[in-house]
Structures are given as structure tokens and as C-alpha cells.
Design a protein around this motif. Structure first.
Motif, PDB file in Angstrom:
ATOM      1  N   LYS A   1       0.821  -1.230   0.000  1.00 54.35           N
ATOM      2  CA  LYS A   1       0.000   0.000   0.000  1.00 54.35           C
ATOM      3  C   LYS A   1       0.848   1.271   0.000  1.00 54.35           C
ATOM      4  O   LYS A   1       0.534   2.253   0.673  1.00 54.35           O
ATOM      5  CB  LYS A   1      -0.967   0.002   1.196  1.00 54.35           C
ATOM      6  N   SER A   2       1.895   1.283  -0.800  1.00 53.80           N
ATOM      7  CA  SER A   2       2.828   2.417  -0.817  1.00 53.80           C
ATOM      8  C   SER A   2       2.171   3.720  -1.275  1.00 53.80           C
ATOM      9  O   SER A   2       2.612   4.803  -0.892  1.00 53.80           O
ATOM     10  CB  SER A   2       4.040   2.099  -1.699  1.00 53.80           C
ATOM     11  N   ARG A   3       1.117   3.625  -2.073  1.00 57.53           N
ATOM     12  CA  ARG A   3       0.436   4.855  -2.505  1.00 57.53           C
ATOM     13  C   ARG A   3      -0.278   5.569  -1.364  1.00 57.53           C
ATOM     14  O   ARG A   3      -0.664   6.721  -1.481  1.00 57.53           O
ATOM     15  CB  ARG A   3      -0.546   4.552  -3.630  1.00 57.53           C
TER      16      ARG A   3
ATOM     17  N   ALA B   1       1.227   6.121   1.493  1.00 56.71           N
ATOM     18  CA  ALA B   1       2.300   6.552   2.398  1.00 56.71           C
ATOM     19  C   ALA B   1       2.105   7.975   2.925  1.00 56.71           C
ATOM     20  O   ALA B   1       2.530   8.282   4.037  1.00 56.71           O
ATOM     21  CB  ALA B   1       3.651   6.439   1.701  1.00 56.71           C
ATOM     22  N   ALA B   2       1.460   8.822   2.165  1.00 51.02           N
ATOM     23  CA  ALA B   2       1.229  10.197   2.624  1.00 51.02           C
ATOM     24  C   ALA B   2       0.170  10.252   3.736  1.00 51.02           C
ATOM     25  O   ALA B   2       0.102  11.233   4.470  1.00 51.02           O
ATOM     26  CB  ALA B   2       0.803  11.072   1.455  1.00 51.02           C
ATOM     27  N   LEU B   3      -0.619   9.215   3.836  1.00 51.46           N
ATOM     28  CA  LEU B   3      -1.721   9.195   4.807  1.00 51.46           C
ATOM     29  C   LEU B   3      -1.508   8.238   5.981  1.00 51.46           C
ATOM     30  O   LEU B   3      -2.009   8.485   7.077  1.00 51.46           O
ATOM     31  CB  LEU B   3      -3.030   8.811   4.099  1.00 51.46           C
ATOM     32  N   LEU B   4      -0.799   7.139   5.721  1.00 47.21           N
ATOM     33  CA  LEU B   4      -0.636   6.103   6.733  1.00 47.21           C
ATOM     34  C   LEU B   4       0.838   5.774   6.924  1.00 47.21           C
ATOM     35  O   LEU B   4       1.601   5.756   5.968  1.00 47.21           O
ATOM     36  CB  LEU B   4      -1.369   4.818   6.310  1.00 47.21           C
ATOM     37  N   SER B   5       1.203   5.462   8.144  1.00 39.90           N
ATOM     38  CA  SER B   5       2.576   5.040   8.419  1.00 39.90           C
ATOM     39  C   SER B   5       2.806   3.654   7.830  1.00 39.90           C
ATOM     40  O   SER B   5       1.859   2.946   7.468  1.00 39.90           O
ATOM     41  CB  SER B   5       2.835   5.018   9.926  1.00 39.90           C
ATOM     42  N   ARG B   6       4.057   3.235   7.796  1.00 37.57           N
ATOM     43  CA  ARG B   6       4.387   1.900   7.295  1.00 37.57           C
ATOM     44  C   ARG B   6       3.670   0.822   8.120  1.00 37.57           C
ATOM     45  O   ARG B   6       3.124  -0.134   7.567  1.00 37.57           O
ATOM     46  CB  ARG B   6       5.895   1.685   7.352  1.00 37.57           C
ATOM     47  N   ASP B   7       3.647   0.986   9.432  1.00 33.09           N
ATOM     48  CA  ASP B   7       2.968   0.015  10.293  1.00 33.09           C
ATOM     49  C   ASP B   7       1.463  -0.013  10.042  1.00 33.09           C
ATOM     50  O   ASP B   7       0.846  -1.085  10.057  1.00 33.09           O
ATOM     51  CB  ASP B   7       3.244   0.298  11.769  1.00 33.09           C
ATOM     52  N   GLU B   8       0.875   1.145   9.823  1.00 32.58           N
ATOM     53  CA  GLU B   8      -0.565   1.205   9.542  1.00 32.58           C
ATOM     54  C   GLU B   8      -0.878   0.546   8.199  1.00 32.58           C
ATOM     55  O   GLU B   8      -1.885  -0.156   8.075  1.00 32.58           O
ATOM     56  CB  GLU B   8      -1.045   2.655   9.532  1.00 32.58           C
ATOM     57  N   ARG B   9      -0.040   0.762   7.210  1.00 32.64           N
ATOM     58  CA  ARG B   9      -0.240   0.136   5.903  1.00 32.64           C
ATOM     59  C   ARG B   9      -0.088  -1.380   6.007  1.00 32.64           C
ATOM     60  O   ARG B   9      -0.843  -2.131   5.399  1.00 32.64           O
ATOM     61  CB  ARG B   9       0.713   0.718   4.867  1.00 32.64           C
ATOM     62  N   ALA B  10       0.889  -1.827   6.780  1.00 27.08           N
ATOM     63  CA  ALA B  10       1.083  -3.268   6.973  1.00 27.08           C
ATOM     64  C   ALA B  10      -0.133  -3.882   7.667  1.00 27.08           C
ATOM     65  O   ALA B  10      -0.599  -4.969   7.286  1.00 27.08           O
ATOM     66  CB  ALA B  10       2.354  -3.523   7.772  1.00 27.08           C
ATOM     67  N   ALA B  11      -0.652  -3.211   8.675  1.00 32.84           N
ATOM     68  CA  ALA B  11      -1.837  -3.700   9.387  1.00 32.84           C
ATOM     69  C   ALA B  11      -3.053  -3.747   8.459  1.00 32.84           C
ATOM     70  O   ALA B  11      -3.851  -4.693   8.525  1.00 32.84           O
ATOM     71  CB  ALA B  11      -2.123  -2.822  10.603  1.00 32.84           C
TER      72      ALA B  11
END
Length: 74
Positions: free
Chosen positions: A16-18, A20-30
Motif C-alpha cells: 500500500k505504498s500509494r 504513504a502520505a496518509l498512513l505510516s508503514r505500520d498502519e499500511r502493513a496492518a
């Protein structure tokens, strides 16, 4: 005909790299983990698939897949 669900899944820390401006790496991973778990649950409960196969280079993804009853292929 035996229908299988095949899911290629990126490593959780690259997903979910797109967003990245809204969510941290951990949030995207979750988020990705949650989507994967939900997709596998719905697929299993649908009864439409003879099996499920998840392909990933991330051991955490493969663990989720195996826990959901899918074959996990590195």
C-alpha cells in the motif's frame, strides 16, 4: 471443474505504498494484513474454491495464509 483462489501478496512492510502520505508503514502493513485475512475468510466461507494458494516472500503473510487454511508458497 476445481476452482482455486491464487493470491500474490507483497511483503507487509512494502504494501500500500500509494497511501504513504496518509498512513505510516505500520498502519499500511496492518491494513494489508487485515485485507488478506478478510479475503481469505470470505473465500473460504463462500465454498466456491477447491483450495486457496498465497504466494509471498514475506513469512508473516505466509503465516496468515496457513492459519486461514490456504497453501502458503514462498
Amino acid at each position: 471443474m476445481n476452482l482455486w483462489l491464487l493470491m500474490p501478496v507483497k511483503p507487509l512492510d512494502e504494501s500500500k505504498s500509494r497511501l504513504a502520505a496518509l498512513l505510516s508503514r505500520d498502519e499500511r502493513a496492518a491494513l494489508t494484513r487485515s485485507l488478506l485475512e478478510r479475503t481469505l475468510q470470505v473465500a473460504r466461507e463462500s465454498g466456491r474454491f477447491a483450495g486457496m494458494l498465497v504466494v509471498s516472500r514475506d513469512d508473516a503473510v505466509l503465516d496468515v495464509a496457513a492459519a486461514a487454511g490456504a497453501l502458503a508458497l514462498p
